[in-house]
Motif scaffolding. Sequence first.
Motif, PDB file in Angstrom:
ATOM      1  N   MET A 273       0.604  -1.420   0.088  1.00 50.94           N
ATOM      2  CA  MET A 273       0.030  -0.128  -0.520  1.00 50.94           C
ATOM      3  C   MET A 273       0.851   1.451  -0.380  1.00 50.94           C
ATOM      4  N   GLY A 274       2.430   0.957   0.604  1.00 50.36           N
ATOM      5  CA  GLY A 274       3.082   2.196   0.294  1.00 50.36           C
ATOM      6  C   GLY A 274       3.227   2.468  -0.915  1.00 50.36           C
ATOM      7  N   LEU A 275       3.386   1.557  -1.118  1.00 56.20           N
ATOM      8  CA  LEU A 275       4.343   1.712  -3.189  1.00 56.20           C
ATOM      9  C   LEU A 275       2.652   2.528  -3.940  1.00 56.20           C
ATOM     10  N   VAL A 276       1.480   1.549  -3.508  1.00 60.18           N
ATOM     11  CA  VAL A 276       0.400   2.471  -4.114  1.00 60.18           C
ATOM     12  C   VAL A 276      -0.087   3.520  -4.156  1.00 60.18           C
ATOM     13  N   ALA A 277       1.317   4.117  -2.403  1.00 65.17           N
ATOM     14  CA  ALA A 277       0.667   5.274  -2.266  1.00 65.17           C
ATOM     15  C   ALA A 277       1.386   6.224  -3.320  1.00 65.17           C
ATOM     16  N   VAL A 278       1.946   5.202  -2.908  1.00 58.65           N
ATOM     17  CA  VAL A 278       3.848   6.756  -4.203  1.00 58.65           C
ATOM     18  C   VAL A 278       2.613   6.954  -6.110  1.00 58.65           C
ATOM     19  N   GLY A 279       2.430   5.947  -6.216  1.00 55.99           N
ATOM     20  CA  GLY A 279       1.993   5.696  -7.295  1.00 55.99           C
ATOM     21  C   GLY A 279       0.428   7.083  -7.432  1.00 55.99           C
ATOM     22  N   VAL A 280       0.134   6.393  -6.880  1.00 53.75           N
ATOM     23  CA  VAL A 280      -1.319   7.470  -6.281  1.00 53.75           C
ATOM     24  C   VAL A 280      -1.108   9.232  -6.974  1.00 53.75           C
ATOM     25  N   THR A 281      -0.208   9.555  -5.407  1.00 57.80           N
ATOM     26  CA  THR A 281       0.727  11.214  -5.306  1.00 57.80           C
ATOM     27  C   THR A 281       1.282  11.656  -6.429  1.00 57.80           C
ATOM     28  N   ARG A 282       1.946  10.581  -7.096  1.00 61.56           N
ATOM     29  CA  ARG A 282       2.623  11.031  -8.644  1.00 61.56           C
ATOM     30  C   ARG A 282       1.524  10.859 -10.014  1.00 61.56           C
ATOM     31  N   VAL A 283       0.391   9.940  -9.492  1.00 57.38           N
ATOM     32  CA  VAL A 283      -0.833  10.081 -10.593  1.00 57.38           C
ATOM     33  C   VAL A 283      -0.713  11.832 -10.966  1.00 57.38           C
ATOM     34  N   VAL A 284      -1.519  12.374  -9.277  1.00 54.22           N
ATOM     35  CA  VAL A 284      -2.627  13.699  -8.427  1.00 54.22           C
ATOM     36  C   VAL A 284      -1.682  15.046  -9.529  1.00 54.22           C
ATOM     37  N   TYR A 285       0.166  14.943  -8.911  1.00 48.19           N
ATOM     38  CA  TYR A 285       1.004  15.536  -9.493  1.00 48.19           C
ATOM     39  C   TYR A 285       1.367  15.567 -11.069  1.00 48.19           C
ATOM     40  N   ALA A 286       1.027  14.497 -11.433  1.00 48.31           N
ATOM     41  CA  ALA A 286       1.057  14.527 -12.778  1.00 48.31           C
ATOM     42  C   ALA A 286       0.009  14.840 -14.054  1.00 48.31           C
ATOM     43  N   ILE A 287      -1.190  15.035 -13.118  1.00 48.45           N
ATOM     44  CA  ILE A 287      -2.566  15.617 -13.245  1.00 48.45           C
ATOM     45  C   ILE A 287      -2.634  16.961 -13.219  1.00 48.45           C
ATOM     46  N   GLU A 288      -2.385  17.009 -12.224  1.00 51.56           N
ATOM     47  CA  GLU A 288      -2.248  18.272 -11.505  1.00 51.56           C
ATOM     48  C   GLU A 288      -1.112  19.104 -12.396  1.00 51.56           C
ATOM     49  N   ASP A 289       0.222  18.901 -13.258  1.00 55.86           N
ATOM     50  CA  ASP A 289       1.175  19.487 -14.553  1.00 55.86           C
ATOM     51  C   ASP A 289       0.436  19.207 -16.010  1.00 55.86           C
ATOM     52  N   GLY A 290       0.146  18.902 -15.198  1.00 52.08           N
ATOM     53  CA  GLY A 290      -1.032  18.296 -17.476  1.00 52.08           C
ATOM     54  C   GLY A 290      -2.009  19.462 -17.325  1.00 52.08           C
ATOM     55  N   PHE A 291      -3.009  20.053 -16.050  1.00 51.58           N
ATOM     56  CA  PHE A 291      -3.662  21.225 -16.232  1.00 51.58           C
ATOM     57  C   PHE A 291      -2.776  22.797 -16.544  1.00 51.58           C
ATOM     58  N   GLU A 292      -1.719  22.649 -15.862  1.00 48.17           N
ATOM     59  CA  GLU A 292      -0.700  23.737 -16.102  1.00 48.17           C
ATOM     60  C   GLU A 292      -0.328  23.782 -17.218  1.00 48.17           C
ATOM     61  N   ARG A 293      -0.334  23.368 -18.133  1.00 51.92           N
ATOM     62  CA  ARG A 293       0.423  23.427 -19.279  1.00 51.92           C
ATOM     63  C   ARG A 293      -0.970  23.514 -20.559  1.00 51.92           C
ATOM     64  N   LEU A 294      -1.798  23.335 -20.075  1.00 53.31           N
ATOM     65  CA  LEU A 294      -3.491  23.805 -21.313  1.00 53.31           C
ATOM     66  C   LEU A 294      -3.214  25.234 -21.045  1.00 53.31           C
ATOM     67  N   PRO A 295      -4.015  25.807 -22.217  1.00 55.36           N
ATOM     68  CA  PRO A 295      -3.643  26.887 -23.174  1.00 55.36           C
ATOM     69  C   PRO A 295      -5.175  27.708 -22.388  1.00 55.36           C
ATOM     70  N   ILE A 296      -5.218  27.837 -21.007  1.00 52.57           N
ATOM     71  CA  ILE A 296      -6.640  28.402 -21.127  1.00 52.57           C
ATOM     72  C   ILE A 296      -5.985  28.879 -19.615  1.00 52.57           C
ATOM     73  N   HIS A 297      -7.268  29.533 -18.894  1.00 54.77           N
ATOM     74  CA  HIS A 297      -7.330  30.163 -17.688  1.00 54.77           C
ATOM     75  C   HIS A 297      -7.222  28.968 -16.653  1.00 54.77           C
ATOM     76  N   TRP A 298      -7.249  28.896 -15.127  1.00 51.75           N
ATOM     77  CA  TRP A 298      -6.869  27.864 -14.426  1.00 51.75           C
ATOM     78  C   TRP A 298      -8.238  28.074 -14.027  1.00 51.75           C
ATOM     79  N   MET A 299      -8.928  29.626 -13.753  1.00 49.65           N
ATOM     80  CA  MET A 299     -10.421  29.113 -12.849  1.00 49.65           C
ATOM     81  C   MET A 299     -11.562  28.388 -13.733  1.00 49.65           C
ATOM     82  N   TRP A 300     -11.307  27.767 -15.033  1.00 46.68           N
ATOM     83  CA  TRP A 300     -11.856  26.975 -16.227  1.00 46.68           C
ATOM     84  C   TRP A 300     -11.516  25.413 -15.936  1.00 46.68           C
TER      85      TRP A 300
END
Length: 318
Positions: A273-300
């Motif tokens: 479960m520790g390894l799963v937690a690391v994986g989930v955390t990295r996926v969450v941060y990867a998705i957040e980084d993906g949103f950062e690269r979107l060409p629209i305002h963050w409010m959307w």
Amino acid sequence: MSEHDHLQSATTHGLTISPALDLVAEAAQVPPETSVITGRTLQLCVLTLLLGIIAAFVAQALVALITLITNIAFFGQASLAKNTPAAAVDHLGLFVVVIPVVGAILIGFMARYGSKAIRGHGIPEAMENVLTNESRIPARMTFLKPVSAAISIGTGGPFGAEGPIIATGGALGSVVGQMIRSTSAERKTLLAAGAAAGMAATFGSPVSAVLLAIELLLFEFRPRSIIPVALAASAAAGVRMVFEGTEPVFAMTDLRQPTGMALGFYSLLGGVMGLVAVGVTRVVYAIEDGFERLPIHWMWWPAIGALVVGGVGYVAPD
């Protein structure tokens, strides 16, 4: 940064909770302080008792607001009867995909024109305020955070109320600390007391709430801070018992003494479960980084995420 000496940590005169956090505290230039209990500590105890009671009522109000918004959004009725969005899929059909998007758009406007701080996860932002802002949280967060959370959860967001309640309790404690004459250490104690009260009011678990506050917000093990936090959590748990009773939130069956094989399995399970937690955390941060690269305002951004949430809710409502 100079080499760290664990014997001279940021929690001098108290037990360090995490040696790694000492480095963070030193980088933030948090000075070591003594842990003597004085009359001021007794005053804080009285204040945190009141804070715990208030935070518990705020938690009850937030849960009621979530229920109200859920009933209005999915069932078209102003009611405090407990319902879930899954029960509305049959009569709303594809419209259940739209409701989370509408809620997310409202939250986007609140974040842009109210406070960007409501975008966060809750506890990490409270930790940041403790370490870098002398435990000061803007007063508007005591209103914006619970309202935005109620809209998000009430319109189908896949979240629990505990995070916003903890964050709101911490913001309430910080605001109280800013209203009175207090040091940064006292504000930190009040912030942690409010957060612990929020958790105790949600789960009825004051001991766990105190341990959480020690590890994530206090970064120390001193009587001058632990006692006020424990009193706030106990008061909040008492108020919860008045409203919800003494039954545990998560029922447990009778447990038997585990065998050696069972203990070995538990250890293996914990590692997995520790390894799963690391994986989930990295996926969450990867998705957040993906949103950062979107060409629209963050409010959307919340609306885009809500579209996916609504789709999943329609396909698998349970």
